[in-house]
Design a protein around this motif. Sequence first.
Motif, PDB file in Angstrom:
ATOM      1  N   TYR A 230      16.925   5.030  -9.642  1.00 55.25           N
ATOM      2  CA  TYR A 230      16.500   3.638  -9.828  1.00 55.25           C
ATOM      3  C   TYR A 230      15.437   3.278  -8.794  1.00 55.25           C
ATOM      4  N   ALA A 231      15.631   3.757  -7.572  1.00 56.21           N
ATOM      5  CA  ALA A 231      14.681   3.448  -6.500  1.00 56.21           C
ATOM      6  C   ALA A 231      13.303   4.041  -6.819  1.00 56.21           C
ATOM      7  N   ILE A 232      13.306   5.277  -7.323  1.00 60.29           N
ATOM      8  CA  ILE A 232      12.033   5.934  -7.658  1.00 60.29           C
ATOM      9  C   ILE A 232      11.345   5.166  -8.790  1.00 60.29           C
ATOM     10  N   GLU A 233      12.104   4.847  -9.833  1.00 57.66           N
ATOM     11  CA  GLU A 233      11.540   4.106 -10.963  1.00 57.66           C
ATOM     12  C   GLU A 233      10.936   2.777 -10.495  1.00 57.66           C
ATOM     13  N   GLU A 234      11.667   2.066  -9.637  1.00 57.48           N
ATOM     14  CA  GLU A 234      11.186   0.764  -9.174  1.00 57.48           C
ATOM     15  C   GLU A 234       9.886   0.928  -8.387  1.00 57.48           C
ATOM     16  N   ALA A 235       9.823   1.971  -7.559  1.00 58.07           N
ATOM     17  CA  ALA A 235       8.614   2.214  -6.767  1.00 58.07           C
ATOM     18  C   ALA A 235       7.426   2.477  -7.686  1.00 58.07           C
ATOM     19  N   ILE A 236       7.652   3.261  -8.730  1.00 61.55           N
ATOM     20  CA  ILE A 236       6.549   3.592  -9.636  1.00 61.55           C
ATOM     21  C   ILE A 236       6.109   2.334 -10.400  1.00 61.55           C
ATOM     22  N   LYS A 237       7.087   1.532 -10.814  1.00 56.46           N
ATOM     23  CA  LYS A 237       6.748   0.280 -11.506  1.00 56.46           C
ATOM     24  C   LYS A 237       5.924  -0.639 -10.604  1.00 56.46           C
TER      25      LYS A 237
ATOM     26  N   VAL B 260       0.829  -1.194   0.000  1.00 53.79           N
ATOM     27  CA  VAL B 260       0.000   0.000   0.000  1.00 53.79           C
ATOM     28  C   VAL B 260       0.866   1.247   0.000  1.00 53.79           C
ATOM     29  N   ASN B 261       1.851   1.178   0.846  1.00 56.13           N
ATOM     30  CA  ASN B 261       2.583   2.389   1.135  1.00 56.13           C
ATOM     31  C   ASN B 261       4.059   2.189   0.798  1.00 56.13           C
ATOM     32  N   ILE B 262       4.499   2.800  -0.289  1.00 55.86           N
ATOM     33  CA  ILE B 262       5.907   2.667  -0.678  1.00 55.86           C
ATOM     34  C   ILE B 262       6.608   3.996  -0.423  1.00 55.86           C
ATOM     35  N   LEU B 263       7.661   3.949   0.376  1.00 57.80           N
ATOM     36  CA  LEU B 263       8.450   5.161   0.622  1.00 57.80           C
ATOM     37  C   LEU B 263       9.729   5.073  -0.186  1.00 57.80           C
ATOM     38  N   VAL B 264      10.134   6.190  -0.764  1.00 57.75           N
ATOM     39  CA  VAL B 264      11.447   6.237  -1.406  1.00 57.75           C
ATOM     40  C   VAL B 264      12.247   7.338  -0.727  1.00 57.75           C
ATOM     41  N   VAL B 265      13.396   6.967  -0.158  1.00 52.03           N
ATOM     42  CA  VAL B 265      14.254   7.993   0.434  1.00 52.03           C
ATOM     43  C   VAL B 265      15.266   8.421  -0.625  1.00 52.03           C
ATOM     44  N   MET B 266      15.298   9.700  -0.884  1.00 52.50           N
ATOM     45  CA  MET B 266      16.132  10.185  -1.995  1.00 52.50           C
ATOM     46  C   MET B 266      16.881  11.453  -1.621  1.00 52.50           C
TER      47      MET B 266
ATOM     48  N   LYS C  75       4.051   0.261  -8.135  1.00 50.59           N
ATOM     49  CA  LYS C  75       2.722   0.847  -7.984  1.00 50.59           C
ATOM     50  C   LYS C  75       1.862   0.514  -9.206  1.00 50.59           C
ATOM     51  N   GLU C  76       2.463   0.635 -10.393  1.00 50.31           N
ATOM     52  CA  GLU C  76       1.705   0.342 -11.607  1.00 50.31           C
ATOM     53  C   GLU C  76       1.237  -1.114 -11.635  1.00 50.31           C
ATOM     54  N   GLU C  77       2.055  -1.984 -11.034  1.00 50.62           N
ATOM     55  CA  GLU C  77       1.747  -3.412 -11.048  1.00 50.62           C
ATOM     56  C   GLU C  77       0.788  -3.804  -9.928  1.00 50.62           C
TER      57      GLU C  77
ATOM     58  N   VAL D 239      19.511  -5.681  -8.008  1.00 47.29           N
ATOM     59  CA  VAL D 239      19.472  -5.512  -9.454  1.00 47.29           C
ATOM     60  C   VAL D 239      18.175  -6.071 -10.030  1.00 47.29           C
ATOM     61  N   LYS D 240      17.394  -6.756  -9.190  1.00 46.21           N
ATOM     62  CA  LYS D 240      16.072  -7.224  -9.623  1.00 46.21           C
ATOM     63  C   LYS D 240      15.201  -7.390  -8.390  1.00 46.21           C
ATOM     64  N   LEU D 241      13.951  -6.988  -8.501  1.00 49.41           N
ATOM     65  CA  LEU D 241      13.050  -7.033  -7.351  1.00 49.41           C
ATOM     66  C   LEU D 241      11.694  -7.565  -7.794  1.00 49.41           C
ATOM     67  N   GLU D 242      11.203  -8.593  -7.083  1.00 50.69           N
ATOM     68  CA  GLU D 242       9.868  -9.127  -7.369  1.00 50.69           C
ATOM     69  C   GLU D 242       9.090  -9.212  -6.072  1.00 50.69           C
ATOM     70  N   ILE D 243       7.840  -8.729  -6.115  1.00 48.17           N
ATOM     71  CA  ILE D 243       7.010  -8.771  -4.916  1.00 48.17           C
ATOM     72  C   ILE D 243       5.726  -9.514  -5.235  1.00 48.17           C
ATOM     73  N   ASN D 244       5.422 -10.476  -4.367  1.00 46.93           N
ATOM     74  CA  ASN D 244       4.257 -11.314  -4.563  1.00 46.93           C
ATOM     75  C   ASN D 244       3.537 -11.420  -3.236  1.00 46.93           C
ATOM     76  N   GLY D 245       2.376 -10.730  -3.086  1.00 45.06           N
ATOM     77  CA  GLY D 245       1.756 -10.687  -1.761  1.00 45.06           C
ATOM     78  C   GLY D 245       2.743 -10.020  -0.833  1.00 45.06           C
TER      79      GLY D 245
END
Lengths: 293, 319
Positions: free
Chosen positions: A77-84, A39-45, A86-88, A180-186
């Motif tokens: 990269y962290a921001i891009e991953e968070a947005i991806k 639900v809640n993704i934080l990106v520290v930048m 969220k899109e998923e 270098v790769k991140l997958e989240i399932n549940g």
Amino acid sequence: MEGTVKGFVAQRFRGGTRMQLAAAAYVRQQRHYEGGILVNILVVMKQTFDTEEKIVIQDGKIQDDGVEFIINPYDEYAIEEAIKLKEEHGGEVTVVSVGPDRVEKELRTALAMGADKAILVDDESLFGDEYTTAKVLAAVARKTGYDLILGGQMAVDSGAGQGGPRLAEELGINHVSTAVKLEINGSSVRVERDVEGDTEVVETSLPVLITAQQGLNEPRYPSLPGIMKAKKKPLERLTADDLGLSAADVAPKTQVVDQTLPPKKEAGRILAGEIPAQVSELVQLLRNEAKVI
Amino acid sequence: MKKVLVVAEVRDGQLRNVSLEALAAAGILAEGGEVVAALFGPNTASHAEALGHHGAGTVYVVDHADLAQYTPDAYSQALKQLIEFVGPDAVVLGHTAIGRDVAPRVSARLGWGLVSDVTALEAGPVFVRPIYAGKAFQKRRFEDGKIMVTIRPNNIAAGTADTGKTVTVVPFEVEIKDLRSIVREVVRKTSGKVDLSEAKIIVSGGRGVKSADGFQPLNELADVLGAAVGASRGACDADYCDYSMQIGQTGKVVTPDLYIACGISGAIQHLAGMSNSKVIVAINKDPEAPIFQVADYGIVGDLFEVVPLLTAEFKKVLV
Ligand SMILES: Cc1cc2nc3c(=O)[nH]c(=O)nc-3n(C[C@H](O)[C@H](O)[C@H](O)COP(=O)(O)OP(=O)(O)OC[C@H]3O[C@@H](n4cnc5c(N)ncnc54)[C@H](O)[C@@H]3O)c2cc1C
Ligand SMILES: Cc1cc2nc3c(=O)[nH]c(=O)nc-3n(C[C@H](O)[C@H](O)[C@H](O)COP(=O)(O)OP(=O)(O)OC[C@H]3O[C@@H](n4cnc5c(N)ncnc54)[C@H](O)[C@@H]3O)c2cc1C
């Protein structure tokens, strides 16, 4: 119903004590895990000098007049991953930074890329060393709540690489660095991480903090509509009071004594003559003059 | 007189050189006091003697199955327990994948400061570290009390071994629980290769190598020199090689004795990662390439002609 609870919690605890803030975060956290969703993704930048910039030092201080700033490349990269993610999976992306007023520009860039909200802690009493920064970021994270925190594996300026692991420890959560790769399932998380050139496959679960390594993704450029929208997205500024912190709570453990430029290198020697002769000369120079072979 | 703890590291069954460098740093920080070291994981005790020869009076061997593979949870629990038991004034680790990951966690848990990626020590003690990827240096000191630092490989010279020194080996039991991650698999890409961060010689290729095969002459030169092979981001982006080889502001920062740049233009982000190398050689067909401004020796020419000749010449003199 959910909205009511959220609103209630937010109102009830705004400006509350640290205990109350922690309690509020706990309530939010529990709600999230019950669904096992992101639900809640934080990106520290962090804002850093553009990597093209030359460094100018005066009286031990790095000069920043006229310098171009960018988002720390690893944080991109962290921001891009968070947005991806969220899109998923849905959810909300909040970008957080501790730094001066000028960091608003980089936060707006992140919003233009697709983040939903930004938080800037631009309170000078909370600027200090890595110890300080992690304590401040932890206070923000407790206030907002989080299921996943993303950051860079290091900042290309100060380059301590402490930010991620320190923040995770402050919050008592796990971390996985140099992803270098991140997958989240549940609530399960699979990370491929770079370890000095080898790749390690790590399995863990939410909540977790992940730091980004080059190669995680290809950060998008903000679109024009994205830039327009970003102007209206919420950017909240927080101070020590808002976070229930005092400068004494986060007083740095280390101090900068001095900053200097590296010694100037003497001009080198370009060899001349036929290539085979240059090669022999080079080998002799490396052995007898430079004595490195 | 201080008590200093060094966290030593074993990789592929070998004691890492940076651990010996850490012992040298610890010797200075101890100001005549005591230097102790720690080895983590199964089958590491055999390295205690070498640590002793380099100045550790006592080596704590923390042999626990959960330490066979690095995870932040297991290592931070073990290190915290050891620090609480030993009670050091200072802790020194290598700025390696493990050191840079566990040190921030443990220092946060203990409420200590940490200065990362240190390349030199000065009286005080003051710790020198590169910032802006080597475009500048920062000097730091600790406010009070406890010191923790990670040191960059290849910068603080290791002392010579004194084989007459004896060492006390102490097994140290730790309790590790609630591990939140597991390492499923390790895909080795570097085994058998010289590690970039600790390499004394690096042969590096840029977009000028033109293809993945174009790295072959560089690999051959590296073999003859016992060197590691690095790359510019240009070469990585073009898919000529893996990103793990990238040197520069967003790659590895290296300080070998000798850096041989082949077909690399010398962009500021690349220079940031290698300009503090002791001796730099540039091979580039463009005499105007900025890499020549930082090079100690330059050859203007086609790398596909120069590099094989160089390999042959070194073969001749190094037999
Ligand atoms: C205005 C300002 C004043 C400072 N004053 C001092 C000072 O007085 N003394 C001193 O020693 N240092 C000072 N610093 C430096 C500061 O301590 C470090 O920048 C900070 O602790 C992070 O360390 P790092 O830059 O090495 O980042 P790393 O630890 O390498 O960063 C790793 C990751 O942590 C996250 N991160 C790091 N910093 C921030 C941040 N500020 N906000 C959000 N996320 C972050 C990012 O995801 C980053 O990729 C100051 C910095 C700023 C911006
Ligand atoms: C945010 C950011 C971060 C970056 N980080 C890094 C980084 O960490 N590391 C990095 O390296 N770059 C980095 N870059 C990229 C950097 O700006 C350059 O684009 C890159 O270094 C160029 O790589 P190159 O020198 O291989 O390629 P080029 O600049 O294309 O140079 C190729 C060189 O090869 C020479 N050449 C061609 N053929 C031959 C031949 N046959 N024989 C001899 N010479 C030949 C050419 O004369 C030329 O000088 C970064 C850029 C940005 C924006």
